[in-house]
Design a protein around this motif. Structure first.
Motif, PDB file in Angstrom:
ATOM      1  N   PRO A 272     -52.198 -38.233  52.193  1.00  0.00           N
ATOM      2  CA  PRO A 272     -51.806 -39.168  51.127  1.00  0.00           C
ATOM      3  C   PRO A 272     -50.309 -39.187  50.838  1.00  0.00           C
ATOM      4  CG  PRO A 272     -52.768 -37.173  50.201  1.00  0.00           C
ATOM      5  CD  PRO A 272     -52.939 -37.066  51.683  1.00  0.00           C
ATOM      6  N   TYR A 273     -49.810 -40.378  50.618  1.00  0.00           N
ATOM      7  CA  TYR A 273     -48.431 -40.616  50.173  1.00  0.00           C
ATOM      8  C   TYR A 273     -48.549 -41.246  48.793  1.00  0.00           C
ATOM      9  CZ  TYR A 273     -43.592 -42.450  50.374  1.00  0.00           C
ATOM     10  OH  TYR A 273     -42.263 -42.741  50.135  1.00  0.00           O
ATOM     11  N   ILE A 274     -48.197 -40.501  47.745  1.00  0.00           N
ATOM     12  CA  ILE A 274     -48.510 -40.881  46.369  1.00  0.00           C
ATOM     13  C   ILE A 274     -47.254 -41.327  45.621  1.00  0.00           C
ATOM     14  CG2 ILE A 274     -49.606 -40.129  44.226  1.00  0.00           C
ATOM     15  CD1 ILE A 274     -51.476 -40.221  46.611  1.00  0.00           C
ATOM     16  N   PHE A 275     -47.443 -42.302  44.723  1.00  0.00           N
ATOM     17  CA  PHE A 275     -46.332 -42.846  43.945  1.00  0.00           C
ATOM     18  C   PHE A 275     -46.459 -42.462  42.467  1.00  0.00           C
ATOM     19  CE2 PHE A 275     -46.958 -45.626  47.576  1.00  0.00           C
ATOM     20  CZ  PHE A 275     -45.672 -45.790  48.074  1.00  0.00           C
ATOM     21  N   PHE A 276     -46.378 -41.162  42.148  1.00  0.00           N
ATOM     22  CA  PHE A 276     -46.330 -40.784  40.736  1.00  0.00           C
ATOM     23  C   PHE A 276     -45.046 -41.363  40.126  1.00  0.00           C
ATOM     24  CE2 PHE A 276     -48.478 -36.760  42.439  1.00  0.00           C
ATOM     25  CZ  PHE A 276     -49.740 -37.227  42.157  1.00  0.00           C
ATOM     26  N   PRO A 277     -45.084 -41.864  38.889  1.00  0.00           N
ATOM     27  CA  PRO A 277     -46.132 -41.748  37.874  1.00  0.00           C
ATOM     28  C   PRO A 277     -47.237 -42.794  37.974  1.00  0.00           C
ATOM     29  CG  PRO A 277     -44.266 -42.875  36.948  1.00  0.00           C
ATOM     30  CD  PRO A 277     -43.867 -42.484  38.342  1.00  0.00           C
ATOM     31  N   GLY A 278     -47.161 -43.679  38.947  1.00  0.00           N
ATOM     32  CA  GLY A 278     -48.216 -44.667  39.095  1.00  0.00           C
ATOM     33  C   GLY A 278     -49.415 -44.090  39.823  1.00  0.00           C
ATOM     34  N   ALA A 279     -50.593 -44.634  39.532  1.00  0.00           N
ATOM     35  CA  ALA A 279     -51.813 -44.227  40.240  1.00  0.00           C
ATOM     36  C   ALA A 279     -51.943 -45.092  41.486  1.00  0.00           C
ATOM     37  CB  ALA A 279     -53.027 -44.372  39.332  1.00  0.00           C
ATOM     38  N   ALA A 280     -51.030 -44.869  42.418  1.00  0.00           N
ATOM     39  CA  ALA A 280     -50.966 -45.676  43.633  1.00  0.00           C
ATOM     40  C   ALA A 280     -50.681 -44.775  44.816  1.00  0.00           C
ATOM     41  CB  ALA A 280     -49.882 -46.748  43.507  1.00  0.00           C
ATOM     42  N   GLY A 281     -51.115 -45.208  45.989  1.00  0.00           N
ATOM     43  CA  GLY A 281     -50.889 -44.375  47.158  1.00  0.00           C
ATOM     44  C   GLY A 281     -51.177 -45.092  48.458  1.00  0.00           C
ATOM     45  N   LEU A 282     -50.825 -44.408  49.520  1.00  0.00           N
ATOM     46  CA  LEU A 282     -50.970 -44.931  50.878  1.00  0.00           C
ATOM     47  C   LEU A 282     -51.459 -43.811  51.776  1.00  0.00           C
ATOM     48  CD1 LEU A 282     -50.295 -47.044  53.187  1.00  0.00           C
ATOM     49  CD2 LEU A 282     -48.002 -46.029  53.200  1.00  0.00           C
TER      50      LEU A 282
ATOM     51  N   LEU B 145     -49.058 -35.216  35.660  1.00  0.00           N
ATOM     52  CA  LEU B 145     -49.219 -35.487  34.230  1.00  0.00           C
ATOM     53  C   LEU B 145     -47.859 -35.603  33.546  1.00  0.00           C
ATOM     54  CD1 LEU B 145     -52.184 -33.066  33.402  1.00  0.00           C
ATOM     55  CD2 LEU B 145     -52.276 -35.553  33.691  1.00  0.00           C
ATOM     56  N   TYR B 146     -46.929 -34.740  33.946  1.00  0.00           N
ATOM     57  CA  TYR B 146     -45.573 -34.812  33.397  1.00  0.00           C
ATOM     58  C   TYR B 146     -44.914 -36.136  33.777  1.00  0.00           C
ATOM     59  CZ  TYR B 146     -40.557 -33.974  32.957  1.00  0.00           C
ATOM     60  OH  TYR B 146     -39.225 -34.093  32.647  1.00  0.00           O
ATOM     61  N   ALA B 147     -45.032 -36.521  35.047  1.00  0.00           N
ATOM     62  CA  ALA B 147     -44.433 -37.770  35.513  1.00  0.00           C
ATOM     63  C   ALA B 147     -45.027 -38.963  34.782  1.00  0.00           C
ATOM     64  CB  ALA B 147     -44.638 -37.912  37.022  1.00  0.00           C
ATOM     65  N   ASP B 148     -46.332 -38.918  34.547  1.00  0.00           N
ATOM     66  CA  ASP B 148     -46.996 -40.013  33.840  1.00  0.00           C
ATOM     67  C   ASP B 148     -46.528 -40.093  32.390  1.00  0.00           C
ATOM     68  OD1 ASP B 148     -49.224 -42.057  33.612  1.00  0.00           O
ATOM     69  OD2 ASP B 148     -49.893 -40.593  32.130  1.00  0.00           O
ATOM     70  N   ARG B 149     -46.390 -38.941  31.764  1.00  0.00           N
ATOM     71  CA  ARG B 149     -45.996 -38.912  30.351  1.00  0.00           C
ATOM     72  C   ARG B 149     -44.567 -39.421  30.152  1.00  0.00           C
ATOM     73  NH1 ARG B 149     -47.313 -35.826  25.751  1.00  0.00           N
ATOM     74  NH2 ARG B 149     -46.116 -36.698  24.028  1.00  0.00           N
ATOM     75  N   HIS B 150     -43.678 -39.091  31.081  1.00  0.00           N
ATOM     76  CA  HIS B 150     -42.260 -39.410  30.910  1.00  0.00           C
ATOM     77  C   HIS B 150     -41.783 -40.536  31.830  1.00  0.00           C
ATOM     78  CE1 HIS B 150     -41.634 -35.890  28.309  1.00  0.00           C
ATOM     79  NE2 HIS B 150     -42.423 -35.229  29.143  1.00  0.00           N
ATOM     80  N   ASP B 151     -42.713 -41.206  32.511  1.00  0.00           N
ATOM     81  CA  ASP B 151     -42.346 -42.268  33.453  1.00  0.00           C
ATOM     82  C   ASP B 151     -41.282 -41.787  34.442  1.00  0.00           C
ATOM     83  OD1 ASP B 151     -44.118 -44.198  32.631  1.00  0.00           O
ATOM     84  OD2 ASP B 151     -42.752 -45.094  31.183  1.00  0.00           O
ATOM     85  N   TYR B 152     -41.498 -40.591  34.955  1.00  0.00           N
ATOM     86  CA  TYR B 152     -40.519 -39.979  35.860  1.00  0.00           C
ATOM     87  C   TYR B 152     -40.912 -40.260  37.308  1.00  0.00           C
ATOM     88  CZ  TYR B 152     -37.780 -36.407  38.259  1.00  0.00           C
ATOM     89  OH  TYR B 152     -36.921 -35.753  39.105  1.00  0.00           O
ATOM     90  N   TYR B 153     -40.001 -40.872  38.052  1.00  0.00           N
ATOM     91  CA  TYR B 153     -40.269 -41.181  39.456  1.00  0.00           C
ATOM     92  C   TYR B 153     -39.245 -40.496  40.349  1.00  0.00           C
ATOM     93  CZ  TYR B 153     -40.691 -43.707  43.873  1.00  0.00           C
ATOM     94  OH  TYR B 153     -40.840 -44.021  45.204  1.00  0.00           O
TER      95      TYR B 153
END
Length: 350
Positions: free
Chosen positions: A84-94, A275-283
């Protein structure tokens, strides 16, 4: 514009600052290099369980193999067929793995990965239940083989069914991609790959409910078997059970806990980071990549714990390293108390 990209792709100079560590090429290469170590180690662990398990430990062979199969499946999901290649803070991936090459949609690769993680958690319940069933002072335990088999089968089926309704739900990818792009205005080029899937826009109730229900079911069983076992081993007195026997059971309970919890540490770290990335919109895509690589180390830790926590396997590895050709696993079994050894990782027999 290439047909391999989503229609919302636009050329932008903002991606010029991304490095190789942010790319899918780096992550795919790193996954494959990790697999070069974890796959042979997993095969060796399979061999060790089958070859070295003494007769006095025969009741543990099948449950240990079951646990190892699910652990290996999760390892392969990270490094080979899922990748998986994930795009935190989004729930998206490849997906970068074999499943993508075979035409599997990234959405269903994510489903297999999530279900595989839950299946590994069910392994912990299986092993704790076995330790619980070995307590002679407890009358509230599963003693029938068919009942135990049904109990475990239901739990493993649950791992694949509890989140399935969410994945069967239809969605408009172009619409929910807008929500991710608001949080990540300049994602890496991989986000625009046609195979990239966005699972959530945020705030959906069904996946939240599924996750909460799943967590309650897993934690409630884990806590019940753990607390009930610890209570009977430490506070319940019985004339027919010596303190030495209870001490030995406590020792092997700790082995089971270490064998399962140590590998879970590599899963917990990235989860907390997400969870941290989601809370703070950190990419930070490089951090995302390294967090997934950290999770991919689960196979390395899981196999190492199996090989070095259980004494016959540990002695087998030690003798291989030192070149001792006189090693005999049966001799180790005879020098170890048979009852505790037979329940190090569980038994499917009553």
């Amino acid at each position: 514009m290439s047909s391999g990209y989503w229609p919302d792709y636009v050329e932008s100079s903002c991606r010029e600052n991304y490095t190789y560590f942010d790319s899918g090429d780096f992550l795919q290469t790193a996954y494959h290099l990790t697999a070069l170590f974890t796959i042979p180690l997993s095969i060796f662990t399979f061999y060790t369980i089958i070859r070295v398990t003494p007769k006095k430990m025969k009741n543990m062979k099948i449950p240990l193999l079951i646990a190892h199969i699910w652990g290996t499946n999760l390892d392969l999901c990270f490094t080979v067929y899922g990748a998986p290649y994930i795009f935190f803070p989004g729930a998206a991936g490849l997906s970068l793995g074999i499943f993508r090459a075979l035409g599997f949609a990234s959405k269903w690769v994510a489903y297999i990965g999530q279900a595989s993680i839950v299946a590994v958690a069910i392994n912990f319940i299986m092993l704790l239940e076995n330790r619980h069933s070995q307590i002679p002072l407890s009358n509230f335990k599963i003693t029938n083989h068919k009942v135990r088999t049904a109990f475990l089968t239901i739990n493993y089926l649950f791992a694949f069914l509890y989140i399935l309704p969410f994945y069967l739900d239809k969605d408009n990818q172009m619409e929910i991609r807008k929500f991710v792009l608001k949080r990540i205005p300049c994602p890496t080029i991989e986000f625009f790959n046609k195979q990239t899937v966005v699972l959530l826009k945020g705030g959906e109730f069904l996946p939240f409910l599924s996750m909460v229900v799943g967590l309650i079911i897993v934690l409630s069983q884990t806590l019940f078997f753990s607390i009930h076992t610890v209570y009977h081993l430490n506070f319940v007195k019985g004339a027919n059970v010596s303190e030495a026997t209870k001490a030995m059971q406590r020792k092997f309970l700790s082995y089971v806990v270490m064998q399962m919890l140590i590998p879970w540490t590599v899963l917990a770290g990235p989860i907390f980071y997400s969870l941290y990335a989601d809370r703070h919109d950190y990419y930070n895509q490089a951090f995302n990549n390294f967090s997934m690589l950290f999770m991919a180390l689960h196979g390395l830790l899981s196999n190492s714990c199996t090989l070095f926590i259980i004494k016959p396997y540990r002695e087998f590895v030690k003798n291989l390293i030192t070149g001792n050709s006189e090693f005999n696993s049966r001799e180790i079994a005879h020098t170890t108390n048979a009852a505790p050894v037979s329940v190090v990782v569980g038994s499917t027999s009553g």
